[in-house]
Design a protein around this motif. Sequence first.
Motif, PDB file in Angstrom:
ATOM      1  N   ASP A   1      68.445 -17.710 -14.729  1.00 16.82           N
ATOM      2  CA  ASP A   1      68.669 -19.220 -14.418  1.00 16.82           C
ATOM      3  C   ASP A   1      66.797 -19.878 -13.910  1.00 16.82           C
ATOM      4  O   ASP A   1      66.385 -21.060 -14.041  1.00 16.82           O
ATOM      5  N   ALA A   2      66.347 -18.557 -13.605  1.00 21.20           N
ATOM      6  CA  ALA A   2      65.006 -19.020 -12.781  1.00 21.20           C
ATOM      7  C   ALA A   2      63.680 -18.928 -14.686  1.00 21.20           C
ATOM      8  O   ALA A   2      62.891 -19.522 -14.302  1.00 21.20           O
ATOM      9  N   TYR A   3      64.061 -18.046 -15.304  1.00 21.00           N
ATOM     10  CA  TYR A   3      62.940 -18.277 -16.536  1.00 21.00           C
ATOM     11  C   TYR A   3      64.041 -18.402 -17.813  1.00 21.00           C
ATOM     12  O   TYR A   3      65.390 -19.176 -17.659  1.00 21.00           O
ATOM     13  N   ALA A   4      63.105 -19.664 -17.906  1.00 18.74           N
ATOM     14  CA  ALA A   4      63.859 -20.247 -19.691  1.00 18.74           C
ATOM     15  C   ALA A   4      64.038 -18.750 -20.708  1.00 18.74           C
ATOM     16  O   ALA A   4      64.675 -19.153 -21.478  1.00 18.74           O
TER      17      ALA A   4
ATOM     18  N   ASP B   1      71.274 -16.071 -11.066  1.00 14.94           N
ATOM     19  CA  ASP B   1      69.504 -16.772 -10.132  1.00 14.94           C
ATOM     20  C   ASP B   1      69.137 -16.298 -11.364  1.00 14.94           C
ATOM     21  O   ASP B   1      67.737 -17.384 -10.699  1.00 14.94           O
TER      22      ASP B   1
ATOM     23  N   PRO C   1      58.688 -16.487 -12.919  1.00 13.95           N
ATOM     24  CA  PRO C   1      60.012 -17.681 -13.779  1.00 13.95           C
ATOM     25  C   PRO C   1      59.091 -19.230 -13.578  1.00 13.95           C
ATOM     26  O   PRO C   1      58.443 -19.301 -12.300  1.00 13.95           O
ATOM     27  N   SER C   2      59.846 -19.931 -14.175  1.00  4.50           N
ATOM     28  CA  SER C   2      59.801 -21.347 -14.239  1.00  4.50           C
ATOM     29  C   SER C   2      59.993 -22.203 -13.568  1.00  4.50           C
ATOM     30  O   SER C   2      59.515 -23.152 -13.226  1.00  4.50           O
ATOM     31  N   SER C   3      61.153 -21.779 -13.294  1.00  8.14           N
ATOM     32  CA  SER C   3      62.068 -22.348 -12.182  1.00  8.14           C
ATOM     33  C   SER C   3      62.155 -21.541 -11.217  1.00  8.14           C
ATOM     34  O   SER C   3      63.699 -21.365 -10.958  1.00  8.14           O
TER      35      SER C   3
ATOM     36  N   ALA D   1      59.235 -21.067  -2.487  1.00  7.59           N
ATOM     37  CA  ALA D   1      58.535 -22.063  -3.393  1.00  7.59           C
ATOM     38  C   ALA D   1      57.254 -22.020  -2.424  1.00  7.59           C
ATOM     39  O   ALA D   1      55.907 -21.888  -3.079  1.00  7.59           O
TER      40      ALA D   1
END
Length: 133
Positions: free
Chosen positions: A18-21, A15, A53-55, A61
């Motif tokens: 996945d949050a970071y490029a 997880d 993180p990018s995502s 949020a």
Amino acid sequence: MGDSDWTLIVDSAKDLADAYATPPSLNECELFYVQIDERGTSVTLGFETSALPSSPPPAWAHKNYNAVQFYVKFMRVKELRIAGWDASVREAAVTLSPRDDGALRVSVEGEGAHLVFMGSTPLLTRTHPFLRA
């Protein structure tokens, strides 16, 4: 293994990866926490990064943050060696080296600080964003 590939060998780090490029390298992070549990034969290292993180996960949020902390716990620790422990450890070089026998050699090296051990089953135990003052 590249510096940001640590997420490939740490269980439950998907997880965060996945949050970071590109996940931050452990050497780009500040080591702010070390716990050695002789009863549970584990070592937990806490890292802090201002790389955001990018995502980010949906749970982040609506949070106001400018840094992320995460903790990696290494189980079944053996051959623990400490030679000096200095405040410079916050900028220490952290290296994870998988071995052919399935073990993982962990090294924390800084001026005046040296921690080395063999462990297995590294787990990402906690990740959270926060607002650094």
